[in-house]
Design a protein around this motif. Structure first.
Motif, short mmCIF file in Angstrom:
data_model
loop_
_atom_site.label_atom_id
_atom_site.label_comp_id
_atom_site.label_asym_id
_atom_site.label_seq_id
_atom_site.Cartn_x
_atom_site.Cartn_y
_atom_site.Cartn_z
N GLU A 104 0.83 -0.84 -0.18
CA GLU A 104 0.03 -0.15 0.09
C GLU A 104 1.37 1.07 -0.06
O GLU A 104 0.63 2.42 -0.69
CB GLU A 104 -1.07 -0.06 1.21
N GLN A 105 1.87 1.59 0.37
CA GLN A 105 2.99 2.40 0.31
C GLN A 105 3.54 2.79 -0.82
O GLN A 105 4.45 3.35 -1.02
CB GLN A 105 4.41 2.30 1.69
N GLY A 106 3.55 1.57 -1.51
CA GLY A 106 4.08 1.87 -2.44
C GLY A 106 5.18 1.29 -3.22
O GLY A 106 6.25 1.35 -4.15
N HIS A 107 5.69 0.26 -2.24
CA HIS A 107 7.24 -0.13 -2.08
C HIS A 107 7.49 -1.26 -2.73
O HIS A 107 8.64 -1.87 -2.43
CB HIS A 107 7.85 -0.12 -1.20
N VAL A 108 6.20 -2.31 -2.55
CA VAL A 108 6.03 -3.68 -3.13
C VAL A 108 5.82 -3.85 -4.13
O VAL A 108 5.00 -3.46 -4.93
CB VAL A 108 5.20 -4.83 -1.77
N TYR A 109 6.53 -4.72 -5.55
CA TYR A 109 6.40 -5.29 -6.61
C TYR A 109 6.60 -6.48 -6.80
O TYR A 109 7.26 -7.47 -6.07
CB TYR A 109 7.56 -4.54 -7.66
N ASP A 110 6.00 -7.43 -8.05
CA ASP A 110 6.33 -8.28 -8.42
C ASP A 110 6.81 -8.30 -9.31
O ASP A 110 7.17 -8.03 -10.49
CB ASP A 110 4.64 -9.52 -8.86
N ALA A 111 7.59 -10.14 -9.42
CA ALA A 111 9.06 -10.37 -10.30
C ALA A 111 9.80 -11.35 -10.24
O ALA A 111 9.88 -12.13 -9.00
CB ALA A 111 10.48 -8.84 -10.47
N ASP A 112 9.57 -12.68 -11.42
CA ASP A 112 9.81 -13.71 -11.15
C ASP A 112 9.03 -14.50 -10.52
O ASP A 112 10.36 -15.74 -9.87
CB ASP A 112 11.20 -13.76 -11.02
N GLY A 113 7.73 -14.08 -10.53
CA GLY A 113 7.16 -15.41 -9.66
C GLY A 113 7.11 -15.13 -8.05
O GLY A 113 6.75 -15.69 -7.01
N ALA A 114 7.81 -13.91 -7.66
CA ALA A 114 8.23 -13.51 -6.54
C ALA A 114 7.66 -12.37 -6.05
O ALA A 114 7.96 -11.16 -7.01
CB ALA A 114 9.66 -13.64 -5.90
N VAL A 115 7.77 -11.89 -4.63
CA VAL A 115 7.18 -10.33 -4.24
C VAL A 115 8.41 -9.91 -4.07
O VAL A 115 9.53 -10.18 -2.56
CB VAL A 115 6.41 -10.52 -2.78
N TRP A 116 8.78 -8.34 -3.87
CA TRP A 116 9.66 -8.11 -3.95
C TRP A 116 9.37 -6.81 -2.95
O TRP A 116 8.62 -6.21 -3.34
CB TRP A 116 10.59 -7.36 -4.76
N LEU A 117 10.11 -5.88 -2.33
CA LEU A 117 10.17 -4.71 -1.76
C LEU A 117 12.00 -3.87 -2.45
O LEU A 117 12.49 -4.27 -2.30
CB LEU A 117 10.67 -5.09 -0.05
N ARG A 118 11.08 -2.91 -2.52
CA ARG A 118 12.44 -1.99 -3.17
C ARG A 118 13.16 -1.03 -2.27
O ARG A 118 12.67 0.20 -2.11
CB ARG A 118 11.40 -0.77 -4.49
N THR A 119 13.82 -1.70 -1.65
CA THR A 119 14.83 -1.38 -0.68
C THR A 119 15.99 -0.34 -1.41
O THR A 119 16.35 0.33 -0.81
CB THR A 119 15.68 -2.52 -0.28
N THR A 120 15.99 -0.29 -3.10
CA THR A 120 17.14 0.30 -3.46
C THR A 120 17.12 1.85 -3.41
O THR A 120 17.81 2.50 -3.59
CB THR A 120 17.59 0.12 -5.31
N ASP A 121 15.28 2.24 -3.19
CA ASP A 121 15.65 3.45 -3.06
C ASP A 121 15.58 4.12 -1.94
O ASP A 121 15.63 5.43 -1.61
CB ASP A 121 13.81 3.54 -3.20
N PHE A 122 16.24 3.32 -0.96
CA PHE A 122 16.38 4.19 0.46
C PHE A 122 18.10 3.47 0.71
O PHE A 122 18.11 3.28 1.65
CB PHE A 122 15.51 3.48 1.25
#
Length: 549
Positions: free
Chosen positions: A274-292
């Motif tokens: 909901e915060q906009g930092h999670v995405y789906d790729a290669d069948g897995a669920v990722w947290l976009r921590t590189t933004d921070f």
């Protein structure tokens, strides 16, 4: 007059100058005033550079502002002299009575002396140790057990509200391996590959069998679950017992498996999405921590649908936030440097300020020469064995007197020595000597309650000792702010040294049949004040203050 009282007096004069228009500042600009002991004793009892700090903002000359303060201080009760030095330093000399009154203040304050409000309003969750409940605590956990608990005590002394917490890693594959190892030993078999081979596992197996005599008759899955749960509870209880022996106490033991069972991990992933930092790729669920600032994005849910340890870390962080802890401090071992960026990224993704709401402290490794490896646990040094061999006081004090980020190589036999070269003995001996002086004074009829003339505490040795005592509250506040318990240990060693020198020059009890004089009573106040400060400082480090040695 204490340093706190003197600083408050100077601040009141600054605020008066603001109010009457002679100082072009707002009350908020004045801020906190600090006083400290001058490097050269002949310059006075206390010094402050507040004029140099405020002059530019006020549009005035630092020396002129210092002279204005000196004029106001000169007529104050307890102030003998206030002199301006250099570009705007203010050196202050107290009247003998005002300086000596500190001894009474300390004795009357008792255990509260040194406590303050520097961190008032801070609400902190402090997590440390958090060892897996699959084996005994060892030397790798010992440093954080000592420093973490001392930090809890320091933060509380500085006014913070602190909850010490132990995160129990009781979920995942290691728990299954642990249970399988215990079950195998219960059946008289070798532990499975990758299991736990220590003799403590065999001992646990015997205790599990005593609790569950029918263990080996159960269906395989039930037997494994029973062995795992029973051994887990027994091992956790041992960890808690050893920590208590080490004077380490936690308010919360937080279970990782309960985190999973409650659905908190799935909820955390949804909240971060909901915060906009999670995405789906290669069948897995990722947290976009590189933004921070993290070096790479992190997987939360694997392609097979199982959550990662990182997902549990995220859920655990959010749990702390939800439980009302704005500030979260993690104490991690030397092999956890990579976790710093990840944890800060979690904080940022959760909408927190990673520079404010989370703090990660890394401790370096400790080795102890002469320590024997545990026969029970194999190739480790157990904390329980260190306590039995060296003693809790010596281990805790020694670990507390060095910065956490410095690797340590300790000599166990030297830590056991009862001589003045051993720092913990040196400080504890000072306290025992102080108590002995008090007992001897009582036998000679020297009693504090009979009289106290603070002007009689005026020798050079008295002044040096008073100076050390006066600095204790600031040492506590600074150690808490900087997360550095070693500042308290080093302070205690300096105070003990000053006391031993004072002891050589100052008699508290009269000689032979000589009468008791007011000076003896005055010195008893100073003697007992020093004992109180040493006891208070040792308590902050979780170390005892012996009455006799």
């Amino acid at each position: 007059m204490t340093p706190t009282e003197l600083a408050a007096l100077i601040r009141s004069f600054l605020l008066d100058a603001v109010a009457d228009g002679t100082l072009a500042l707002s009350p908020e600009d004045v801020g906190e005033v600090k006083v400290e002991r001058p490097r050269q004793r002949e310059h006075g009892d206390w010094a402050t550079n507040v004029a140099m700090q405020l002059a530019k903002k006020a549009g005035t000359n630092p020396r002129a502002l210092a002279e204005q303060l000196a004029a106001r201080l000169a007529g104050s009760p307890g102030i003998a002299a206030a002199e301006v030095a250099g570009p705007g330093f203010l050196n202050i000399r107290l009247e003998a009575g005002a300086a000596g009154e500190l001894a009474r203040s300390i004795v009357e304050a008792g255990e509260s002396y040194g406590r303050g409000d520097a961190l008032d309003g801070h609400v902190v969750n402090l997590e440390f140790v958090s060892a897996n409940p699959t084996g005994p605590l060892h030397i790798g956990h010992t440093r954080w057990a000592a420093l973490g608990d001392s930090l809890v005590r320091l933060l509380r002394a500085a006014g913070a509200e602190v909850t010490p917490e132990y995160y129990i890693n009781d979920a995942g594959a290691q728990m299954d391996k642990f249970g399988a190892s215990v079950l195998a030993r219960a059946a008289g078999e070798d532990v499975p590959e990758g299991g736990y081979p220590g003799e403590y596992v065999t001992a646990l197996a015997q205790r599990v069998l005593a609790e569950h005599p029918d263990l080996l008759e159960l269906a395989p899955e039930e037997a494994l679950a029973t062995a795992r749960e029973s051994a887990y509870q027994l091992q956790l209880a041992e960890i808690q017992r050893v920590l208590a022996d080490f004077e380490v106490h936690f308010d919360v033991y937080f279970s990782e498996r309960e985190l999973h069972a409650s659905g908190a991990v799935e909820t955390a992933v949804a909240r971060l999405r909901e915060q906009g930092h999670v995405y789906d790729a290669d069948g897995a669920v990722w947290l976009r921590t590189t933004d921070f600032g993290d070096d790479k994005d992190r997987v939360l849910i694997r392609a097979d649908g199982t959550p990662t340890y990182f997902a549990a870390d995220a859920a655990y962080y959010l749990s702390k936030k939800d439980r009302g802890f704005p500030e979260k401090i993690y104490l991690l071992g030397a092999d956890h440097h990579g976790y710093v960026g990840r944890l800060k990224a979690i904080a940022a993704c959760a909408g927190d300020d990673p520079e404010v709401n989370i703090e990660v402290l890394i401790g370096q490794l400790v080795s102890v020469a002469g320590a024997r490896l545990s026969k029970r646990a194999g190739n480790i040094i157990e904390l329980a064995d260190l306590i039995e061999w060296i003693g809790s006081d010596a281990v805790r004090y020694t670990l507390a007197r060095f910065p956490a980020d410095s690797p340590l190589s300790l000599d166990g036999e030297k830590l056991r020595e009862k001589n003045m070269d051993n720092p913990v003995y040196y400080v504890q001996y000072a306290h025992a000597r102080i108590r002995n002086v008090s007992r001897n004074a009582a036998q000679h009829g020297v009693r504090r309650e009979d009289a106290f003339d603070p002007t009689l505490i005026g020798s050079e040795a008295d002044s040096v000792l008073l100076g050390h005592l006066a600095g204790f509250p600031e040492v506590v506040a600074r150690a808490a702010r900087l997360r550095e318990p070693h500042r308290v240990a080093r302070y205690l060693e300096d105070l003990a040294s000053a006391y031993h020198k004072w002891y050589d020059q100052s008699r508290v009890s009269p000689r032979g049949e000589d009468p008791v004089e007011d000076v003896h009573r005055a010195r008893l106040w100073l003697n007992d004040a020093t004992g109180q400060v040493i006891a208070n400082g040792l308590a902050l480090l979780g170390v005892s203050a012996p009455e006799r040695m």
